[in-house]
Design an enzyme around this catalytic site. Structure first.
Site, PDB file in Angstrom:
ATOM      1  N   HIS A   1     -10.977   4.903   8.571  1.00  0.00           N
ATOM      2  CA  HIS A   1     -10.809   6.329   8.308  1.00  0.00           C
ATOM      3  C   HIS A   1     -11.865   6.871   7.355  1.00  0.00           C
ATOM      4  O   HIS A   1     -11.686   7.932   6.749  1.00  0.00           O
ATOM      5  CB  HIS A   1      -9.374   6.629   7.832  1.00  0.00           C
TER       6      HIS A   1
ATOM      7  N   ASP B   1      -2.543  11.417   0.534  1.00  0.00           N
ATOM      8  CA  ASP B   1      -1.761  12.399   1.305  1.00  0.00           C
ATOM      9  C   ASP B   1      -1.366  11.841   2.667  1.00  0.00           C
ATOM     10  O   ASP B   1      -0.323  12.186   3.207  1.00  0.00           O
ATOM     11  CB  ASP B   1      -2.596  13.668   1.554  1.00  0.00           C
TER      12      ASP B   1
ATOM     13  N   GLU C   1      -0.216  19.576  -6.223  1.00  0.00           N
ATOM     14  CA  GLU C   1      -1.476  19.738  -5.496  1.00  0.00           C
ATOM     15  C   GLU C   1      -1.729  21.226  -5.304  1.00  0.00           C
ATOM     16  O   GLU C   1      -0.941  22.058  -5.774  1.00  0.00           O
ATOM     17  CB  GLU C   1      -1.420  19.046  -4.121  1.00  0.00           C
TER      18      GLU C   1
END
Ligand code: FAD
Length: 510
Positions: free
Chosen positions: A90, A153, A266
């Site tokens: 990723h 996240d 956040e």
């Protein structure tokens, strides 16, 4: 064997023989796992960024640390082979790739370790470096009622992959990044040695590997701190039209004592229009609740700010949750009427981006290119950054989330390889672009470059997170006064520059 590998690295005609040779290499290496011919279409030549593709020589699926050690030792006996651990691929810029080298698929080791460890009243879990965080979460919660404290996240990332960078999310203001939440690692170094390390045992390797961009060793096991998992989470979004009020409230929340604030903080920037991805519709949490733009003050500009917070609770706490949450919200200065909230289970909250992934996959953009840019920007420069970057350069959005939230330097351990801006408070800025194939990819990459060049030109106090540079000079500037320590660690643990060539920091000389 070594002569053979040397030959195929230099001899393209030998490719047709590779399939036969794969099995003989596997046998002579005495691998418990398996080995496949590197192929441009294989997973080892791709990553989530979709910007780079290189062909490895072989893809190795090791059964554990012994296999990985054998592969690294084999590479060290050749003149030019490199080895890349691939977590879940990723990365954005080919960091987990190895052109003409050996790619190790860490996911094949994901089930190797899973041991719950109560030690002196605290709780830990030993997991494989190739374990996915989503599995660590669901297994820890369902079996033990405990969970790691610090997250990213999105959880389809491997433990080793995020620990090589830092691993941050809305809990990091309290517990620090994921690199601050491990107490022991098992690592295969660039010399092929399997070494256990911690703050007190082989500490230079331990701190080097944390945030070390894969340069010093391959993490095969990590011991992670746990906390009791709550049952539920109240997840809330509130909107601001003024950046200064947004940052004032976000900084207020992240500097309160534990127990006197939210458990997650956040934020993101969004466009002041009805664009479905970049504008008002990106805010509501509850599909039954629409964003009402009539509440937006007349003074608002091209972009608005959303503070996203979450409060953990147990089912038995229900009556006290409202009091605690309303008490905290009462101290914030968001735009009245622009608040959205839902109550979800703890695991559903942590898996929120994995759920979004399913929706985005359905519309086809998940698999497209992702020219992302992540930065840490010092509090002292964040207003300037907002004015120039968000309000001007990016006022039409980036086709995906534009995150911004504060973190505290004191929660990061200076001994790790991560580098940060100066000052106690700094912001993570994440431009998570989802763009279609075609000219918009180059435009996005160019815009990222423009942003970074502007930061350098005006002397902003910033660092790239998940850094990507082409030249050694850029890397030296990135690490600043930590460069010599980074180089010394490389010389100690991977002196032949075998590991993680896709980061483009050190080059193995042929
Ligand atoms: P890979 O991309 O496979 O590898 C990354 C680097 O680490 C490579 O250099 C590789 O060689 C090295 N590496 C991999 N495994 C090991 C190992 N076991 N030991 C040593 N080195 C290893 N990051 C955050 O901090 N917070 C977020 O909220 C966040 N959200 C994200 C959401 C999405 C959708 C995506 C795509 C990325 C997100 N990231 C986030 C970034 C992510 O943490 C990094 O890209 C991470 O490296 C990906 O993990 P991976 O397992 O896919 O690693």
């Amino acid at each position: 064997m070594i002569a053979y590998l040397g030959r195929i690295v230099h001899d393209n005609d030998a490719e047709s023989k590779l399939d036969d040779d794969v099995s003989s290499i596997s046998k002579s290496l005495d691998l418990q796992g398996s080995i496949e011919n590197g192929d441009v279409s294989s997973l080892a030549s791709k990553d989530f960024g979709g910007l780079y593709s290189v062909k490895p020589l072989f893809l190795i699926k090791p059964s554990g640390a012994e296999d990985i050690s054998r592969v690294v030792k084999l590479a060290s006996r050749t003149s030019n082979l490199t080895v890349a651990a691939r977590g879940n691929g990723h990365s954005i810029n080919g960091q987990a790739m190895a052109e003409g080298g050996l790619v190790i698929d860490m996911c094949s080791t994901e089930k190797n370790h899973f041991e719950f460890l109560p030690i002196n009243g605290s709780h830990y879990i030993d997991v494989s470096g190739g374990a996915l965080w989503e599995d660590v979460l669901t297994r820890c919660v369902s079996r033990y009622g405990y969970a790691p404290r610090s997250w990213t996240d999105y959880l389809s990332l491997t433990v080793g992959g995020t620990l090589s960078n830092a691993g941050v999310s809305g809990q990091a203001f309290r517990y620090g990044p994921q690199t601050s939440n491990v107490t022991e690692l098992e690592v295969v170094t660039g010399k092929g040695e399997i070494t256990v390390c911690s703050e007190t045992l082989n500490s230079e390797l331990f701190f080097g590997v944390l945030g070390g961009l894969g340069q010093f060793g391959i993490i095969t096991r990590a011991r992670i701190k746990l906390q009791q998992a709550p049952d539920m989470v109240r997840w809330i979004r509130v909107v601001y039209s003024e950046f200064e009020e947004f940052t004032r409230d976000a900084e207020f929340l992240v500097t309160q004592k534990e127990g006197e604030s939210f458990d997650y903080v956040e934020g993101f920037v969004f466009c002041n229009n009805d664009d479905p991805f970049n504008g008002w519709p990106s805010v509501p949490l509850d599909p039954g609740h629409e964003f009402n733009p009539t509440h937006i003050p007349q003074t608002a500009g091209s972009v608005l700010y959303c503070l996203e917070v979450a409060f953990h609770y147990r089912n038995s706490d229900n009556p006290t949750v409202d009091t605690a949450v309303n008490g905290l919200l009462g101290r914030l200065r968001f735009v009245e009427g622009l608040k959205s909230q839902v109550d979800v289970s703890y695991t559903k909250f942590l898996l929120r981006v994995n759920r979004a992934e399913e929706q985005v996959k359905a519309n086809g953009t998940w698999d497209g290119p992702h020219p992302w840019l992540n930065l840490f920007v010092s509090k002292s420069d964040v207003v300037n950054f907002d004015r120039t970057v968000f309000k001007t350069m990016l006022k039409d959005g980036v086709g995906g989330p534009m995150l911004i939230y504060p973190l505290l330097r004191s929660k990061w351990d200076d001994r790790t390889s991560v580098v940060l801006p100066e000052g106690e408070i700094f912001y993570i800025v994440a431009l998570l672009r989802f763009v279609p194939n075609g000219p918009s990819v180059e435009k996005s990459v160019a815009q990222n470059r423009e942003i970074v060049n502007w930061c350098i030109k005006v002397g902003l106090d910033f660092k790239l997170y998940l850094p990507h540079y082409q030249s050694k000079e850029d890397w030296e500037r990135h690490f600043g006064n930590r460069w010599s320590r980074f180089e010394e660690r490389k010389a100690s643990f991977d002196p032949m520059a075998i590991l993680a060539p896709g980061q483009n920091i050190f080059r193995r000389d042929p």
